[in-house]
Design an enzyme around this catalytic site. Structure first.
Site, PDB file in Angstrom:
ATOM      1  N   SER A  32       0.554  -1.085   0.036  1.00 44.67           N
ATOM      2  CA  SER A  32       0.076  -0.084   0.049  1.00 44.67           C
ATOM      3  C   SER A  32       0.939   1.182   0.077  1.00 44.67           C
ATOM      4  CB  SER A  32      -0.868  -0.115   1.375  1.00 44.67           C
ATOM      5  OG  SER A  32      -0.283   0.065   2.465  1.00 44.67           O
ATOM      6  N   ARG A  67       0.322   3.416  -3.338  1.00 45.24           N
ATOM      7  CA  ARG A  67      -0.328   4.575  -3.121  1.00 45.24           C
ATOM      8  C   ARG A  67       0.453   5.879  -3.670  1.00 45.24           C
ATOM      9  NH1 ARG A  67      -0.034   4.856   1.788  1.00 45.24           N
ATOM     10  NH2 ARG A  67      -2.299   3.784   2.378  1.00 45.24           N
ATOM     11  N   ASN A 101      -0.932   7.855  -7.370  1.00 40.32           N
ATOM     12  CA  ASN A 101      -1.317   9.201  -7.345  1.00 40.32           C
ATOM     13  C   ASN A 101      -0.333   9.880  -8.264  1.00 40.32           C
ATOM     14  OD1 ASN A 101      -3.088  10.448  -5.144  1.00 40.32           O
ATOM     15  ND2 ASN A 101      -2.035   8.836  -3.995  1.00 40.32           N
TER      16      ASN A 101
END
Lengths: 295, 156
Positions: free
Chosen positions: A229, A233, A237
């Site tokens: 994660s 992440r 993004n």
């Protein structure tokens, strides 16, 4: 921005046929790859397909190069400022660096309860490095890439050479960092709790020893979810941001200037936020790794 | 999304940068901030100490001022006493001097009187002798003698 994009596009067209939107985006999402060719020789990949065929034994020269360049530049700059820093009369740059330093130090002080002097420098490195890597996303997509494509074509004879300048849009870069953090989590967990303590934390929490299989089913994925994660992440993004810049640059024509501006303003929020999240999660994970429970 | 050596390279860079940061960058700023904190603490402490010193000094000054005033009053007192003493002495001296002068003057007057008496006596006797001679030259006339003598006496 629009003119430069056009100029770059014109330069690309000059070398070959005009690019379609898909080709343009693929060109921008590919890497300058050095690795082991299918035939066993080492060298630069000449097409994206060649790069994919190289598999594991290849290196993204562009993103890794920018990543190392940015990291080294930031650390040397900080060291240079720190070397000539004064106690009494801090100059503007010193104030700025001290501000970042104190910000990170405060976050570590409130998020990390253990006594490890290495965690704060780690947080500073991660925070500033990632912010700077993310900030590369604000450089108009064709400036450096277009220049590099020209250089590749006329100096190295590489047609349609790709050159990505935002390291954090490369999943290898973000996962490289998050797996490093994961290695630290494992190292400090075992160092602080002992191997037995670490394993018992996986096996006997949260429901006690009679629910051991159930505990493992909960805790082991939780453990492995941390680096995944963390890395994905950041990658997701920045990759999404980059992709939107590319779509704006390739499809909107003249309107792209205000559109770029609007998206850049939104992206300005994402850039420090993602760096901050990565740093805070690193601190929190390592804090958990340092905690020894007495049950 | 394919993983390759880039990931390993980034990990190596990560650890190298971490090492560099903790060894060469972090201590510089930690040191500076620590020194500044110390300096500010020292400054504040010095300020507090200065204030306390000032208070003490003011107390001392008030005390000394009081002492000095007392001394001054004392000195003025003594000076006044001494002045009145001097004045008294001067008066005494002046009185004595005056009396001495008066006494001297009286003695002189006395002497003058005596001298005058002496010369008067001499003159009287001369006159008496002269009168006697005149009386003897002229006949002895009782009445005339009487008159002459009374005249003589009036002359004295």
């Amino acid at each position: 921005m629009a003119e430069l994009a056009e100029a770059a596009q014109a330069a690309v067209e000059h070398g070959a046929e005009a690019l379609t939107v898909q080709e343009y985006i693929t060109h921008h999402l590919s890497y300058l790859t050095y690795g082991k060719h299918v035939d066993g020789s080492w060298g630069l990949a000449h097409t994206p397909e060649e790069a994919v065929d190289m598999g594991f034994w290849s290196i993204h020269v562009d993103t890794l190069g920018w990543s190392i360049f940015i990291g080294a530049a930031f650390l040397l700059f900080f060291r240079y400022i720190g070397k000539q820093a004064t106690v009494d009369t801090p100059g503007g740059m010193q104030n700025f660096v001290e501000m970042i330093f104190e910000f990170v130090d405060a976050r570590v002080a409130e998020g990390f309860n253990g006594k490890n002097p290495l965690i704060a420098p780690l947080a500073l490195t991660i925070f500033v490095w990632i912010i700077l890597m993310n900030t590369m996303d604000l450089v108009p997509v064709d400036w450096i890439t277009g220049l590099a494509t020209l250089v590749g074509e006329y100096v190295f004879g590489l047609e349609h050479m790709s050159f990505k300048i935002v390291p954090t849009t490369d999943v290898n870069i973000t996962m490289g960092m998050s797996l490093s953090v994961f290695a630290l989590i494992l190292y400090y967990s075992i160092k602080m709790k002992g191997l037995g303590g670490f394993l018992s934390e996986l096996a006997f929490h949260p429901f006690g020893k009679w629910m051991l299989p159930f505990n493992l089913i909960i805790e082991v994925p939780t453990l492995f979810a941390k680096p995944i994660s963390l890395g994905l992440r950041l990658f997701g993004n920045l990759y999404a941001g980059e992709l939107l810049f590319l779509l704006i640059a390739s499809m909107l024509g003249v309107v792209q200037l205000p559109a770029h501006f609007v998206w850049a303003v939104f992206h300005l929020l994402v850039i420090p936020l993602q760096a901050f999240v990565f740093m805070m999660l690193t601190i929190v994970y390592l804090n958990a790794a340092h905690e020894t429970h007495d049950h | 999304m394919s993983f390759n050596l880039t990931m390993i390279g980034q990990s190596i860079a990560f650890f190298v940068f971490w090492w560099f940061c903790q060894a060469k960058v972090w201590p510089l700023f930690a040191n500076i901030l620590e020194q500044r904190k110390q300096k500010i603490a020292d400054g504040l402490e010095a300020g507090a100490r200065g204030e306390k010193d000032l208070e003490q000094a003011q107390v001392k000054v008030t005390e000394q001022l009081k002492e000095v005033k007392a001394q001054a009053a004392n000195i003025i007192d003594q000076a006044n006493k001494r002045a009145s003493q001097i004045v008294g002495e001067a008066k005494d001296q002046a009185r004595e001097e005056g009396q001495r002068i008066i006494a001297g003057a009286k003695a002189e007057i006395e002497q003058e009187i005596n001298r005058a008496k002496e010369s008067l006596r001499e003159q009287v006797s001369a006159i008496a002798i002269a009168g006697a001679e005149k009386i003897l030259e002229s006949s002895i006339d009782q009445a005339a003698n009487e008159e002459m003598l009374s005249k003589l006496a009036a002359e004295l």
